[in-house]
Write a protein that holds these residues in place. Structure first.
Motif, PDB file in Angstrom:
ATOM      1  N   PHE A  99       0.782  -1.213   0.000  1.00  0.00           N
ATOM      2  CA  PHE A  99       0.000   0.000   0.000  1.00  0.00           C
ATOM      3  C   PHE A  99       0.815   1.264   0.000  1.00  0.00           C
ATOM      4  CE2 PHE A  99      -3.712  -2.227   0.255  1.00  0.00           C
ATOM      5  CZ  PHE A  99      -3.591  -3.242   1.162  1.00  0.00           C
ATOM      6  N   HIS A 100       2.002   1.216   0.613  1.00  0.00           N
ATOM      7  CA  HIS A 100       2.652   2.489   0.819  1.00  0.00           C
ATOM      8  C   HIS A 100       3.463   2.897  -0.375  1.00  0.00           C
ATOM      9  CE1 HIS A 100       6.632   0.895   0.979  1.00  0.00           C
ATOM     10  NE2 HIS A 100       7.099   2.074   1.202  1.00  0.00           N
ATOM     11  N   GLU A 102       4.588   3.869  -4.265  1.00  0.00           N
ATOM     12  CA  GLU A 102       5.031   5.113  -4.853  1.00  0.00           C
ATOM     13  C   GLU A 102       3.892   6.110  -5.019  1.00  0.00           C
ATOM     14  OE1 GLU A 102       7.600   1.975  -5.280  1.00  0.00           O
ATOM     15  OE2 GLU A 102       7.906   4.073  -4.961  1.00  0.00           O
ATOM     16  N   THR A 103       3.523   6.727  -3.924  1.00  0.00           N
ATOM     17  CA  THR A 103       2.627   7.878  -4.057  1.00  0.00           C
ATOM     18  C   THR A 103       3.504   9.110  -4.160  1.00  0.00           C
ATOM     19  OG1 THR A 103       2.582   8.088  -1.691  1.00  0.00           O
ATOM     20  CG2 THR A 103       0.837   6.813  -2.682  1.00  0.00           C
ATOM     21  N   GLU A 104       3.119   9.978  -5.056  1.00  0.00           N
ATOM     22  CA  GLU A 104       3.898  11.194  -5.207  1.00  0.00           C
ATOM     23  C   GLU A 104       3.683  12.080  -3.997  1.00  0.00           C
ATOM     24  OE1 GLU A 104       5.915  10.283  -8.272  1.00  0.00           O
ATOM     25  OE2 GLU A 104       5.924  12.351  -7.606  1.00  0.00           O
ATOM     26  N   PRO A 105       4.693  12.791  -3.566  1.00  0.00           N
ATOM     27  CA  PRO A 105       4.448  13.763  -2.495  1.00  0.00           C
ATOM     28  C   PRO A 105       3.477  14.824  -2.980  1.00  0.00           C
ATOM     29  CG  PRO A 105       6.787  13.405  -2.797  1.00  0.00           C
ATOM     30  CD  PRO A 105       6.114  12.703  -3.904  1.00  0.00           C
ATOM     31  N   ASP A 106       2.512  15.123  -2.148  1.00  0.00           N
ATOM     32  CA  ASP A 106       1.443  16.015  -2.552  1.00  0.00           C
ATOM     33  C   ASP A 106       1.967  17.438  -2.683  1.00  0.00           C
ATOM     34  OD1 ASP A 106      -1.622  17.113  -1.058  1.00  0.00           O
ATOM     35  OD2 ASP A 106      -1.057  16.830  -3.147  1.00  0.00           O
ATOM     36  N   TRP A 156       7.701  14.637   2.350  1.00  0.00           N
ATOM     37  CA  TRP A 156       8.289  14.006   1.188  1.00  0.00           C
ATOM     38  C   TRP A 156       8.408  12.528   1.503  1.00  0.00           C
ATOM     39  CZ3 TRP A 156       9.682  19.001   2.400  1.00  0.00           C
ATOM     40  CH2 TRP A 156       9.610  19.913   1.357  1.00  0.00           C
ATOM     41  N   ASP A 157       9.572  11.999   1.446  1.00  0.00           N
ATOM     42  CA  ASP A 157       9.705  10.646   1.968  1.00  0.00           C
ATOM     43  C   ASP A 157      10.973  10.572   2.790  1.00  0.00           C
ATOM     44  OD1 ASP A 157      10.773   9.249  -1.201  1.00  0.00           O
ATOM     45  OD2 ASP A 157      11.273  11.053  -0.105  1.00  0.00           O
TER      46      ASP A 157
END
Lengths: 249, 293, 82
Positions: A99-100, A102-106, A156-157
């Protein structure tokens, strides 16, 4: 079996309530904690001895500086122990990691955080340096500073935050904080006083004995702040990734 | 204690605060003992700690007293005092003075604050360490419920050497939770009881390692096969899992000694990477892993 | 008298928050309610005149402690059996 645990708990509660009626009334000035000569000595003599208006900082960093040094060492040891427990640990049950990914940082979050982080860090320095005059001091300033790095990691990450403050540098900075604290104490010992007797620093710096204590307290608080910052961030980095420093929250 | 009603009056009205502190302490204490989940136990521990700190701080409260920071007229630097008062200018000109007893009563007691500051920071350090231990327990046992952990420990102790190996051979289907358990059981038990786990799987390992050596001819042709088998049979769909056996295989080619033993461990978990790269891993660590394929 | 009322009210809210944090079955909710508990403690201490302690509890308790707990729960099961 677990229900049986209520019995000793209630027994302890009954004992405490029985003891509670011997307590003085809440807030009376004749309470034993307040009527002790030690606290009145601290309140009346802090201004004369150290010229620091905040009594709590003065007692923490000067009158009870030995305590604070070992408390900093405790924080450092906790950070090292977490590192030791989680390093080279076996990987997680990786079902969850779907689930976690590669979501782009918003964009809203990152730009807001980009505006906020410098303000937060300046506030952290302010809390540290102004701890003599207002509530604050080394711990609080250090924690706010560490929280600013955690905020970078959250918006960010973790890799972005680790690029700015790698875990190896965290441990070095944490050690530097303790060396600074102990170094000031040893310096006062070499100048003829006892360990952490800051007034002896007036022999090398052109200040009065009281102001020497004032400035040495600031140095000591900076040491504490450095250690706490580094350990808070390394604690978060290790716990959210189970020691592997990849992925994470 | 209950001779006359005034005791209850005293207890409940004048010292209500202490009663509620006691209630909070009991909530924390009961949670530490009776809760099943480890994280709930930690929350109970933190509630207990903060309730104690609350009790200490409230013992030092003085009614009508201000915070323990000098007011401007008693300020040691003396420069902030007002100039118009006739009495105050003497103090401000002389700089810091020792406060007399009347003024001392106007300030809160700083001593409990100092001690509790230390207590809070030590509390958070302890909480961080306890959470790291919870993570390790989860990796080792696959659960953080106390009764399941106890059942697994008893199952470990009841089934001694043969059943450990039997379980590991049976769990050839690599559902990761199952593979986590037998794989980590020797690992978990190797630290407290190195002798037990070293002795038993090594005998089996010696029997199976020649067969594995016979099967594995070279590094590269085998590892894609293992990787294909591993990735086909894993239940995880995570993108990282194919990457891990690749890196494990590439890392295992660069090493001489653990190479033939590292290859059958090209499983999708990071354990392969961890054990093949862990230089400090004793020889017992690869050996318990070889029976599992 | 208003101050006593304030104190008593916050103390009762503390007890309620502690009970809720221990009763919910979802660990994420428990962490958030625990942050509420820490914040109520901070408020209580600030009212009692312990400003340094309140500051430290606000940063450490409601800040770092909550974040670290949520970061750990991220790697564990989110549901607890009790």
């Amino acid at each position: 079996m677990k229900k049986l645990s209520l019995i000793p708990v209630l027994l302890v509660g009954a004992l405490l309530i029985y003891a509670a009626e011997d307590f003085p009334e809440w807030g009376s000035p004749s309470a034993p904690a307040s009527a002790s000569p030690l606290s009145s000595h601290f309140i009346s003599n802090t201004g004369v001895d150290t010229e620091v208006p905040n009594m709590v900082t003065a007692v923490l960093a000067d009158y009870r500086g030995f305590d604070t040094m070992f408390e900093t060492v405790v924080v450092f040891i906790a950070g090292m122990a977490v590192l030791a427990i989680l390093k080279n640990s076996s990987g997680p049950n990786s079902k969850k990691k779907i689930f976690h990914i590669e979501t782009e940082p918003d964009i809203i979050v990152t730009n807001t955080v980009r505006l906020l982080i410098p303000v937060i860090q300046i506030f952290a320095f302010y809390v540290l340096a102004h701890g003599h005059v207002s509530p604050g001091g080394g711990f609080q300033g250090g924690v706010v500073m560490g929280a600013s790095f955690i905020m970078i990691a959250l918006s960010w990450d973790l890799d972005t935050a680790l690029a700015r403050f790698p875990v190896e540098r965290c441990t070095v900075v944490a050690g530097l904080g303790i060396i600074l604290y102990g170094g000031i104490g040893l310096l006062s010992m070499f100048l003829g006083g006892e360990f952490l007797d800051y007034a002896e620093l007036a022999n090398i710096f052109p200040v009065s004995r009281e102001m020497a204590r004032y400035h040495a307290m600031l140095g000591v608080e900076i040491g504490v702040g450095l250690t706490v910052t580094a350990i808070m961030f390394s604690l978060y980095a290790n716990l959210s990734t189970e020691g592997r420093l990849k992925g994470g929250l | 204690m209950f001779e006359d009603g005034s005791i209850i009056n005293e207890l409940f009205i004048e010292r209500l605060n202490y009663l509620i502190y006691v209630v909070l302490l009991l909530i924390g204490l009961h949670a530490m003992i009776a809760k099943n989940n480890l994280i709930k136990k930690l929350i109970g521990m933190s509630i207990f700690q903060t309730a104690i700190i609350l009790f200490y701080v409230s013992v030092g409260v003085k009614e009508g007293a201000t915070i323990p920071i000098y007011l401007p007229e008693h300020d040691p630097h003396g420069s902030h005092a007002s100039h118009s008062d006739g009495n105050e200018t003497e103090q401000s000109n002389h700089g810091p003075v020792v406060l007399d007893a009347e003024l001392v009563k106007g300030y809160s007691n700083p001593l409990p604050h100092v001690l509790m500051l230390t207590a809070i920071v030590v509390g958070v350090a302890t909480l961080g360490l306890a959470l790291a231990l919870c993570l390790r327990i989860y990796q080792g046992y696959g659960t953080i419920e106390e009764d399941e952990i106890l059942a697994k420990i008893e199952g470990q102790e009841m089934g001694t050497k043969p059943s450990v190996v039997v379980k590991s051979v049976d769990s050839s289907k690599p559902a990761t939770s199952q593979s986590a358990k037998p794989a980590s059981k020797p690992k978990g038990s190797s630290s407290p009881s190195p002798k037990r786990s070293k002795a038993s799987p090594r005998t089996k390992a010696k029997a199976t390692s020649p067969t594995t050596k016979a099967k594995t001819s070279g590094a590269k042709p085998v590892s894609p096969k293992r990787k294909a088998a591993a990735s086909k049979s894993t239940t995880t769909g995570s993108k990282k899992s194919p990457a891990k056996p690749k890196t494990a295989a590439s890392k295992s080619t660069t090493k001489a000694k653990p190479k033939p033993r590292a290859k059958p461990k090209a499983k999708p978990t990071a354990r392969a990477k961890a054990t093949s790269t862990a230089k400090k891993a004793t020889a017992s660590k690869p050996k318990p892993k070889t029976p599992k394929k | 008298m208003g101050l006593e009322l304030f104190n008593t009210l916050i103390l009762l809210l503390l007890v309620v928050a502690a009970l809720i944090a221990l009763r919910v079955k979802d660990l994420l909710t428990a962490s958030v309610v625990f942050a509420v508990y820490s914040f109520l403690m901070c408020l209580l201490w600030a009212e009692m005149g312990a400003v340094d302690v309140a500051f430290t509890e606000a940063t450490v308790g409601a800040g770092i402690s909550t974040v670290v707990m949520i970061a750990t729960i991220f790697n564990l099961k989110r549901k607890s059996s009790d």
